[in-house]
Design an enzyme around this catalytic site. Structure first.
Site, PDB file in Angstrom:
ATOM      1  CD  GLN B 126      17.433 -63.637   3.470  1.00 45.39           C
ATOM      2  OE1 GLN B 126      17.605 -63.426   4.666  1.00 45.39           O
ATOM      3  NE2 GLN B 126      18.202 -64.452   2.812  1.00 45.39           N
ATOM      4  N   GLY B 127      13.455 -61.807   0.618  1.00 42.90           N
ATOM      5  CA  GLY B 127      12.951 -62.397  -0.622  1.00 42.90           C
ATOM      6  C   GLY B 127      14.080 -62.685  -1.591  1.00 42.90           C
ATOM      7  CB  SER B 129      15.226 -68.972  -2.225  1.00 44.72           C
ATOM      8  OG  SER B 129      16.442 -69.100  -1.554  1.00 44.72           O
ATOM      9  CD  GLU B 244      21.218 -66.572   5.732  1.00 44.94           C
ATOM     10  OE1 GLU B 244      21.410 -66.052   4.623  1.00 44.94           O
ATOM     11  OE2 GLU B 244      20.278 -67.329   5.989  1.00 44.94           O
ATOM     12  CG  ASN B 386      26.673 -77.436   5.404  1.00 39.67           C
ATOM     13  OD1 ASN B 386      26.125 -76.323   5.468  1.00 39.67           O
ATOM     14  ND2 ASN B 386      26.921 -78.163   6.465  1.00 39.67           N
ATOM     15  CD  GLU B 387      26.256 -80.521   0.187  1.00 40.10           C
ATOM     16  OE1 GLU B 387      25.430 -79.608   0.374  1.00 40.10           O
ATOM     17  OE2 GLU B 387      26.332 -81.524   0.920  1.00 40.10           O
TER      18      GLU B 387
END
Lengths: 360, 400
Positions: B126-127, B129, B244, B386-387
């Site tokens: 998966q491209g 980031s 996801e 998580n933030e």
């Protein structure tokens, strides 16, 4: 799997919610908790009239055909309103008396029989019993007994030579002393001291142990559900407050520190709700070890999550959160007491671990 | 309310368990115990076995080769796979890319790409980031410029999970430089053997290879490899990331790790007694088991209510699930005592960063534990830090 309530359960929930809205607004609650008895004597009759006292009991046991889920539905709404009537104790008494001829007057609200199972040395552990039975005569002291002042009888555990027994004791009988006091959450409880009090043996030995374990587990399910209602009330009241409380020219709910704290409260709330559902499912299956593991898992979770949510609700309210005047401090106090009633997190972590090991 | 597994669920579980016992090759199982980085050949073999049975893509629609299981059955299947130490499948292909393809892709794309994913012959990456676009994905800069019947791809992708196994990449690239940040993004299917692509491994603190970076230098991508509509890539990405996050609860993984931890704690000792009898250890283990149980039922609630239970539930279980994966791995490392601190690579694993030629005195049950604990720091970062999840919960559930 299905985690939804039936239409009947939803109707039951709405009925309790309406009662709380109509009869239990903040000023009336205040009057109740400041009264001599700490409860409104009329309310128990209403509970009976509306069918709540038998809603969580099977028909063959003398109830109206429900189970642990019905009790949980009722308790959650009572928790939301911080209602002080001793419903959790009733759940335990009804389990202990199920199927006997004492159940009908109990669910009709005609007699008041409350459990008196814990002792100071047990620190919430109902399995620690120093009370002795010599024939039909009991010696010992039970603690934190809710509803003792209104009760005609108490259900008491005591050890005889032959093993544990469950006894019924009249509160007006000679040798019975009731010492009322108030807990941090404005509940009226009492120590019940038995000094040669005459008692009726209901069940003995392994059967008594199993019956008490079952009753306490069902009581804890209702207690956890009550905590869930309190947590929800505290969380949403806090959400509403941070939306309107302005500092530095903006609502404090716009600050990420506040948002993330509230997200953590929401996570704790939903995890607690989820494990309560699991425990309610396990209680219906009928295997005592699986039930013990699941209920203790729930109790340990609520002990921690309840106090977390309550404490953060105070923190996000700021100074006003620690006042007597605001409901938030009362939510916290109730959650604080629930966390310790019938055993704290440590006790239930250990009980969970033991039950899991025994299951293999 | 039926908050417990039904007898049918239990029978289904037994069927899955029996299939794994009969069909999972011993060498795959052995390596599964040691290592969380599965070899591609192991994954492909297992995918082939599952595909023959019709079980390789549990959550796909029946029309595309799925077995037609409900959410709870898929959950049970995944749990049995993990408890049996079966290799994971190409999750990026099967769980992330394929749902986008069969939901938004053309019939030609279905025919061309889905069978390879289902049978484990084509692996995907998966491209998303980029160095300057992590949690803030909409600021990505990789560009795809139309040139006849091709797009010309230029830019850089990073944190590409299992990119070293991949044949194909689902790439988000900017096809319109003038549109608003989110509107100018499109999704392209890129053949990683095409000229102009350079891959570099990113070694992580576990000395393992999970993530990679890719450089695209005038890479020509057929226009037929555009997914759905040009400029709609952001919509597809959000769809993909929603899947996801629900998966990121990773309850089956954590339950397997707990089972493994219990095995370790029965063998390891403290004060001359099995560690599992030590009150302090028992309390920590019980707390992790209870928190996992709560998470499991949160996931089951979401699965029984609908496909994925919506974005907010996904965020809730992602936060708690990723934290639990760290806690259980750390406790397993603690359970090994001194031996937990030794570097011990899987001798049968591929892609070792550095071979020091040393043989650490680590018992068999300790292999892979330390590396796992180290790499778990990533769980609270990937799949949306998580933030970010906490902010999402505040915005969507709490309406702050």
């Amino acid at each position: 799997m299905d985690f939804t309530f039936s239409p009947e359960q939803e109707a039951l929930r709405d009925s309790v919610r309406r009662f709380v809205e109509r009869e239990y607004d903040w000023d009336r609650r205040l009057a109740v908790i400041r009264s001599a008895d700490g409860v409104d004597p009329a309310h128990w009759g209403t509970f009976a009239e509306l069918g709540w006292l038998g809603a969580g009991l099977a028909e063959e046991a003398g109830g109206f055909g429900g189970g642990a889920v019905e009790n949980a539905v009722i308790a959650a709404e009572l928790g939301r309103g911080l209602v002080t009537e001793p419903f959790v104790g009733h759940v335990m008494a009804a389990r202990l008396l199920a199927g006997s001829d004492r159940i009908e007057p109990l669910v009709m609200g005609e007699t008041r029989i409350v459990p008196a199972l814990t002792e100071a040395a047990g620190r919430g552990d109902w399995r620690v019993v120093a009370t002795r039975a010599e024939g039909q005569v009991l010696h010992g002291t039970k603690t934190l007994v809710e509803g003792a002042c209104q009760a005609t009888h108490v259900l008491v555990t005591a050890h005889a030579e032959a093993g544990l027994g469950l006894y019924l004791v009249g509160t007006a009988a000679p040798g019975v002393a009731i010492t009322p006091y108030r807990t941090l959450d404005n509940r009226r409880v009492a120590d019940v001291t038995l000094n040669g009090a005459e008692a009726t043996l209901l069940v003995a030995g392994a059967e008594a142990e199993a019956a008490v374990e079952d009753a306490v587990d069902h009581g804890m399910l209702a207690l956890c559900s009550e905590a869930l209602g309190v947590m929800e009330a505290a969380l949403w009241a806090t959400r509403d407050y941070v939306r309107v409380r302005k500092q530095f020219g903006t609502a404090i709910g716009n600050f990420q520190a506040i948002q993330h704290r509230m997200a953590d409260m929401m996570i704790e709330l939903e995890m607690a709700r989820s494990i309560l559902f699991h425990a309610l499912g396990a209680a219906e299956v009928g295997d005592a070890l699986a039930r013990a593991a699941a209920v203790s898992a729930a109790k340990a979770t609520f002990a921690r999550a309840g106090v977390f949510v309550g404490a953060q609700a105070i923190q996000l309210h700021g100074g006003i959160g620690v006042t007597e005047e605001l409901a938030i401090s009362h939510h916290y106090r109730r959650l604080f007491v629930i966390a310790r009633q019938l055993g704290d997190a440590d006790l239930h972590l250990a009980r969970f671990a033991t039950a899991v090991d025994a299951q293999g | 309310m039926q908050a417990a597994y039904s007898p049918e669920d239990d029978a289904f579980r037994q069927e899955i368990r029996a299939f794994i016992a009969q069909n999972l090759p011993d060498d795959l199982k052995r390596r599964g115990r040691y290592d969380y980085h599965h070899r591609r050949d192991d994954q492909a073999r297992w995918m082939g076995i599952l595909a023959e049975k019709g079980w390789s893509v549990p959550h796909w629609p029946v029309a595309h080769g799925g077995p037609g299981w409900n959410g709870v059955q898929r959950f049970i299947f995944e749990e049995e796979m993990r408890l049996g130490y079966a290799p994971t499948v190409d999750r990026i292909g099967t769980e992330l890319v394929a749902p986008v393809l069969y939901t938004f892709g053309s019939a030609e794309q279905h025919e061309r790409w889905l069978p390879g994913i289902r049978t484990g012959t084509t692996f995907w990456a998966q491209g998303f980031s980029e160095p300057g676009a992590g949690s803030d994905l909409s600021s990505l800069r990789t560009r795809a410029d139309r040139d006849g019947d091709h797009y010309v791809l230029n830019g850089q992708k990073t944190w590409t999970t299992e990119g070293h196994h991949a044949d194909m990449m689902f790439v988000l690239a900017r096809t319109n430089q003038d549109a608003k940040p989110q509107a100018g993004i499109s999704a392209l299917l890129v053949d990683l053997t095409a000229p102009g692509i350079t891959r570099r491994p990113i070694w992580t603190l576990d000395e393992g290879l999970t993530v990679n970076e890719f450089f695209f230098d005038d890479v020509r991508v057929p226009a037929a490899n555009l997914v759905g509509e040009e400029g709609a890539g952001w919509t597809y990405a959000k769809f993909l990331l929603g899947n996801e996050r629900t998966n990121s609860a990773e309850v089956p993984h954590t339950k397997r790790d707990i089972a493994q931890l219990r095995e370790i704690a029965r063998v390891e000792q403290r004060g001359g007694r099995p560690l599992i009898e030590d009150p302090g250890f028992r309390a920590k283990l019980a707390q992790i088991e209870i928190d996992t149980l709560a998470l499991e039922y949160a996931v089951l609630r979401a699965l029984s209510e609908g496909e994925h239970g919506g974005g907010a539930v996904a965020s809730l279980v992602k936060v708690r699930g990723s934290e639990l994966r760290q806690r259980v791995a750390d406790l397993a490392l603690d359970a090994l005592g001194d031996r937990g601190l030794a570097v011990c690579a899987n001798p049968e694993g591929h892609h070792r960063m550095f071979d020091d030629g040393l043989t650490p005195p680590v018992p068999d049950h300790g292999f892979g534990i330390a590396a796992k604990a180290m790499f778990r720091r990533a769980t609270t970062i990937y799949g949306g830090a998580n933030e970010i999840q906490r902010t999402l919960i505040a915005k969507t559930v709490l309406e702050l």
